[in-house]
Write an enzyme that holds these catalytic residues in place. Structure first.
Site, PDB file in Angstrom:
ATOM      1  N   ALA A  74     -10.405   9.405  -6.539  1.00 21.37           N
ATOM      2  CA  ALA A  74     -11.281  10.420  -7.123  1.00 21.37           C
ATOM      3  C   ALA A  74     -12.664   9.851  -7.434  1.00 21.37           C
ATOM      4  O   ALA A  74     -13.092   9.845  -8.588  1.00 21.37           O
ATOM      5  CB  ALA A  74     -10.644  11.020  -8.381  1.00 21.37           C
TER       6      ALA A  74
ATOM      7  N   THR B  99       0.559   3.766   4.168  1.00 20.97           N
ATOM      8  CA  THR B  99       1.337   5.003   4.185  1.00 20.97           C
ATOM      9  C   THR B  99       1.851   5.343   2.789  1.00 20.97           C
ATOM     10  O   THR B  99       2.736   6.197   2.646  1.00 20.97           O
ATOM     11  CB  THR B  99       2.525   4.897   5.159  1.00 20.97           C
ATOM     12  OG1 THR B  99       3.285   3.724   4.863  1.00 20.97           O
ATOM     13  CG2 THR B  99       2.042   4.845   6.601  1.00 20.97           C
ATOM     14  N   ALA B 100       1.312   4.699   1.766  1.00 17.87           N
ATOM     15  CA  ALA B 100       1.745   4.949   0.389  1.00 17.87           C
ATOM     16  C   ALA B 100       0.590   5.564  -0.405  1.00 17.87           C
ATOM     17  O   ALA B 100       0.017   6.572  -0.005  1.00 17.87           O
ATOM     18  CB  ALA B 100       2.253   3.646  -0.223  1.00 17.87           C
ATOM     19  N   TYR B 101       0.230   4.955  -1.508  1.00 14.07           N
ATOM     20  CA  TYR B 101      -0.811   5.492  -2.391  1.00 14.07           C
ATOM     21  C   TYR B 101      -2.124   5.695  -1.647  1.00 14.07           C
ATOM     22  O   TYR B 101      -2.810   6.711  -1.802  1.00 14.07           O
ATOM     23  CB  TYR B 101      -0.982   4.535  -3.575  1.00 14.07           C
ATOM     24  CG  TYR B 101      -1.727   5.078  -4.773  1.00 14.07           C
ATOM     25  CD1 TYR B 101      -2.245   6.361  -4.806  1.00 14.07           C
ATOM     26  CD2 TYR B 101      -1.896   4.269  -5.901  1.00 14.07           C
ATOM     27  CE1 TYR B 101      -2.919   6.830  -5.923  1.00 14.07           C
ATOM     28  CE2 TYR B 101      -2.561   4.744  -7.033  1.00 14.07           C
ATOM     29  CZ  TYR B 101      -3.072   6.010  -7.037  1.00 14.07           C
ATOM     30  OH  TYR B 101      -3.743   6.479  -8.144  1.00 14.07           O
TER      31      TYR B 101
ATOM     32  N   ASP C  42      11.838   3.686  -0.901  1.00 13.21           N
ATOM     33  CA  ASP C  42      10.785   2.681  -0.765  1.00 13.21           C
ATOM     34  C   ASP C  42      10.575   1.904  -2.056  1.00 13.21           C
ATOM     35  O   ASP C  42      10.290   0.705  -2.037  1.00 13.21           O
ATOM     36  CB  ASP C  42       9.474   3.342  -0.336  1.00 13.21           C
ATOM     37  CG  ASP C  42       9.450   3.651   1.153  1.00 13.21           C
ATOM     38  OD1 ASP C  42      10.339   3.177   1.874  1.00 13.21           O
ATOM     39  OD2 ASP C  42       8.539   4.373   1.592  1.00 13.21           O
TER      40      ASP C  42
ATOM     41  N   ASN D  53       2.782  -3.215  -1.176  1.00 18.93           N
ATOM     42  CA  ASN D  53       2.042  -1.996  -0.861  1.00 18.93           C
ATOM     43  C   ASN D  53       0.586  -2.069  -1.307  1.00 18.93           C
ATOM     44  O   ASN D  53      -0.325  -2.005  -0.501  1.00 18.93           O
ATOM     45  CB  ASN D  53       2.702  -0.779  -1.510  1.00 18.93           C
ATOM     46  CG  ASN D  53       3.703  -0.100  -0.603  1.00 18.93           C
ATOM     47  OD1 ASN D  53       3.863  -0.473   0.557  1.00 18.93           O
ATOM     48  ND2 ASN D  53       4.396   0.898  -1.128  1.00 18.93           N
ATOM     49  N   GLU D  54       0.393  -2.156  -2.607  1.00 16.61           N
ATOM     50  CA  GLU D  54      -0.981  -2.129  -3.108  1.00 16.61           C
ATOM     51  C   GLU D  54      -1.094  -2.668  -4.523  1.00 16.61           C
ATOM     52  O   GLU D  54      -0.111  -2.715  -5.274  1.00 16.61           O
ATOM     53  CB  GLU D  54      -1.549  -0.704  -3.076  1.00 16.61           C
ATOM     54  CG  GLU D  54      -1.032   0.234  -4.148  1.00 16.61           C
ATOM     55  CD  GLU D  54       0.278   0.910  -3.817  1.00 16.61           C
ATOM     56  OE1 GLU D  54       1.159   0.942  -4.709  1.00 16.61           O
ATOM     57  OE2 GLU D  54       0.442   1.401  -2.687  1.00 16.61           O
TER      58      GLU D  54
END
Length: 298
Positions: free
Chosen positions: A220, A196-198, A81, A155-156
């Site tokens: 977090a 579906t990643a981080y 990926d 992705n992000e």
């Protein structure tokens, strides 16, 4: 799922040269393309690596130049990926379909495994393929990131504390309206592809790729009442970052840059998309079942 295509005359190969089995996979890939009278263009790093390994591997191939991208019918990403994300970065706004060949682990973006290269590529060349249109997000240039063409992510985009610093505070605004203050190790702005990643690793929901959304997912969080939220992707998102450290990190699909605390970031949907190529009959939900073992019992 987009329209099917069948005419593939010119392909560009990008790859992660350090992956185990890369040379063998590249050899199989180039061989099947040549046998089908497809012109092969190699990314410069791929060409240099294969040439140093065995110069005969790239006989008849051309080294890819920027001007060649205009004639490329499909890009082949040979790796995982991460390699696919780098290929998308190289393609930019040209919207050339990208077919992923997996040499890694999960490979959510890839469609062909390393042990089915000959069969898979032959299938695509003879029977055509379909495409999934994946949205991207872009950020205003900030900190070390000054090139607008590199401010785009499939992705992000993650806003993160520096490696050893205390938590950061991120004030988030949606179309100018204050949403909330995130006190956390970071905040992920994810596309549906990145769900579906981080974002998945911090507990966010999986979002189908054709959904017109973005996801805000804290990393977090230091309070128990902050959860990921899904927003329409036509919104403009603004972020003010505060903290005790001098800097924080901005990561775009894993490419990290330092920004000064106090910087303001603006993120919105990019004006172009990435076309993910798949063999006919291969779908996103099939990928989820296979990669995540959905519905299977021990």
């Amino acid at each position: 799922m987009g329209e099917s295509y069948s005419q593939i005359k010119n392909v560009a190969i990008f790859g992660s040269i350090h992956k185990n089995g890369f040379v063998q996979a590249a050899n199989e890939l180039i061989d099947v393309l040549k046998r089908n009278a497809v012109s092969v263009f190699l990314d410069n790093k791929v060409a240099s690596f294969l040439s140093s390994s065995d110069a005969n591997l790239i006989n008849g191939c051309k080294v890819l130049e920027d001007k060649d991208l205009l004639s490329i019918d499909m890009a082949l990403s040979l790796g995982g990926d991460g390699t696919f994300l780098k290929t998308a970065q190289a393609i930019g706004a040209l919207e050339i379909p990208i077919l992923g060949i997996n040499l890694g682990h999960l490979g959510f973006l890839t469609d062909i495994s390393s042990n089915e290269i000959l069969q898979g590529i032959d299938d695509v060349l003879k029977n055509g393929y379909s495409t999934e249109c994946r949205s991207l997000i872009k950020m205003n240039p900030a900190g070390q990131l000054t090139d607008p063409s590199k401010c785009v992510a499939l992705n992000e985009i993650a806003i993160l504390k520096s490696e050893t610093s205390s938590m950061i505070k991120v004030n988030a605004y949606v179309n100018g309206e204050f949403l909330c203050s995130y006190r956390a190790d970071g905040l992920i702005v994810s596309t549906p592809t990145g769900s579906t990643a981080y974002a998945m690793s911090v507990g966010s929901s999986i979002v189908a790729p054709e959904s017109h959304n973005v996801i805000l997912a804290p990393v977090a969080p230091h309070t128990l009442n902050q959860r990921p939220i899904v927003l329409p992707d036509d919104r403009t998102l603004e972020f003010e970052v505060a903290g005790r450290s001098e800097n924080f990190l901005v990561s775009l699909d894993g490419r990290s840059y330092h920004c000064k605390i106090g910087s303001k970031l603006t993120i919105c949907k990019a004006p172009y998309s990435v076309l993910v190529a798949k063999r006919k009959g291969h779908t996103y939900f099939q990928t989820l079942r296979e990669k995540l073992n959905w519905g299977q019992t021990n």
